[in-house]
Design an enzyme around this catalytic site. Structure first.
Site, short mmCIF file in Angstrom:
data_model
loop_
_atom_site.label_atom_id
_atom_site.label_comp_id
_atom_site.label_asym_id
_atom_site.label_seq_id
_atom_site.Cartn_x
_atom_site.Cartn_y
_atom_site.Cartn_z
N ILE A 1 0.83 -1.20 0.00
CA ILE A 1 0.00 0.00 0.00
C ILE A 1 0.86 1.25 0.00
O ILE A 1 0.59 2.22 -0.72
CB ILE A 1 -0.95 0.01 1.22
CG1 ILE A 1 -1.86 -1.22 1.20
CG2 ILE A 1 -1.78 1.30 1.23
CD1 ILE A 1 -2.78 -1.31 0.01
N SER B 1 -10.41 -1.13 5.62
CA SER B 1 -9.77 -2.12 4.76
C SER B 1 -10.36 -2.12 3.35
O SER B 1 -11.40 -1.51 3.08
CB SER B 1 -9.93 -3.52 5.36
OG SER B 1 -11.28 -3.95 5.24
N CYS B 2 -9.69 -2.85 2.46
CA CYS B 2 -10.14 -2.91 1.07
C CYS B 2 -11.57 -3.42 0.96
O CYS B 2 -12.40 -2.82 0.28
CB CYS B 2 -9.19 -3.80 0.27
SG CYS B 2 -8.88 -5.42 1.01
N HIS C 1 -10.24 -9.74 -4.50
CA HIS C 1 -11.35 -10.35 -3.76
C HIS C 1 -12.61 -10.33 -4.61
O HIS C 1 -12.75 -9.52 -5.53
CB HIS C 1 -11.63 -9.57 -2.48
CG HIS C 1 -10.45 -9.41 -1.57
ND1 HIS C 1 -9.67 -10.47 -1.13
CD2 HIS C 1 -9.91 -8.29 -0.98
CE1 HIS C 1 -8.72 -10.02 -0.33
NE2 HIS C 1 -8.84 -8.71 -0.22
#
Length: 351
Positions: free
Chosen positions: A13, A140-141, A221
């Protein structure tokens, strides 16, 4: 005002945040801090970024390894307005007191708990509540994607409750050689998984339950959502609500984008840096509405999705841009974010 920014942690990141900050016309990347001596931090040196040692021991090792060190983390903090902490999970919380002592505002990432900062951030949902704060935490993502998509439907008055299943990548591609899940799927040990409760740190009224599992892949994801709507609706109305929100892009099975890897390849073909996708990619032609229920699936590029949120969080803490929509537009224009990744000339899928 030009916001002077430091990034502490030049990993998956951190390097992306550093690049985004360098691209912003209202920000200056003063330097990055790390403890590494390998190719990752040497890449930063090659890009002309000043490198600082995050700890005294790291400084000794970095110099011995031939890495030019501009100073200590404390030296870096003396020169900046905001630090973005992208250090490994649980390390950042220990850095909080260092940032406080230096009088520097700090943006943390979703690996830390909400309690670390007392504030969690997604730009489209709660930018205003971060204005002038000393710290915030970009969620978070997966949580970022939940707030973007479900928040858009909530804002449109369409969402009553949401139930989601998350298929998570096992590890980041660059770390897959270090071990990972092979030939299996590993369910999270509790329901709800942590993403649903985490989303409520940003949208307290969101009725959401998530289940999650790690699968044997490394690229992105995948979410599957069953949504109870507030009233009978149409596919087009749900799509319009999603189109009205920022940072949601649309992909189509009909274009051959039939799997996670195809979208990753598309990002590369579009010339995205590192093949990154900052948007949530919703499969437009899969989305289905039956009466007061909607069903959709989307893709989350976990290495990149929080980068624009982090840029906006910097502006919010610094107080240089007081309107969230303005900051979002600035960030998105510079990064080149898109609503449509591919043209749909006939518009047939919008019917």
């Amino acid at each position: 005002m030009t916001i002077k920014v430091a990034v502490n942690g030049y990993g998956v990141i951190g390097k992306r945040v550093a690049d985004a900050v360098r691209a912003m016309p209202d920000m200056e990347l003063v330097g990055v801090a790390d403890v590494a001596t390998d190719w990752r931090i040497r890449t930063a040196v090659g890009l002309g970024i000043e490198v600082f040692a995050a700890t005294p021991d790291a400084g000794t090792a970095m110099r011995a390894g031939g890495v030019p060190v501009a100073g200590t983390l404390e030296d870096l903090l003396d020169r900046v307005d905001v630090v973005v902490d992208t250090t490994p999970k649980k390390v950042a919380a220990r850095n909080l007191e260092v940032y406080k002592a230096a009088g520097v505002k700090a943006v943390f990432q979703g690996g830390e708990s909400h309690a670390t900062t007392g504030h969690s951030f997604v730009a489209q949902a709660n930018y205003a509540t971060a204005l002038g704060r000393d710290t915030t935490r970009v969620v978070s993502c997966n949580t970022t994607s939940i707030v973007r998509v479900l928040g858009a439907l909530q804002d449109a008055g369409l969402l009553a409750r949401a139930r989601g299943v998350l298929i998570r990548r096992a590890t980041d591609p660059g770390e897959s050689h270090q071990g990972g899940i092979m030939n299996t799927v590993v369910p999270e040990a509790s329901i709800p998984s942590h993403q649903g409760p985490d989303a409520r740190t940003v949208l307290p009224d969101l009725d959401v339950v998530t289940m999650a599992a790690k699968a044997a892949h490394t690229q992105t994801h995948n979410h599957y959502w069953t949504l109870q709507l507030t009233r009978p609706s149409s596919r087009e109305e749900v799509l319009d609500a999603l189109r009205a929100a920022p940072r949601i892009g649309f992909i189509r099975m009909a274009d051959g984008l039939t799997a996670l890897n195809t979208t990753v390849e598309l990002m590369r073909d579009l010339g995205r840096p590192r093949g990154d996708m900052w948007e949530v990619a919703v499969w437009e032609d899969v989305l289905t509405v039956e009466g007061d229920e909607a069903f959709l699936t989307y893709q989350v590029y976990n290495e990149a999705i929080v980068v624009p949120e982090t840029v906006d969080a910097i502006r919010a803490l610094a107080g240089t841009v007081t309107d969230g929509a303005t900051s979002i537009a600035m960030t998105d224009e510079v990064l080149g974010m898109r609503r449509e990744f591919l043209p749909d000339p006939v518009g047939a899928l919008r019917a």
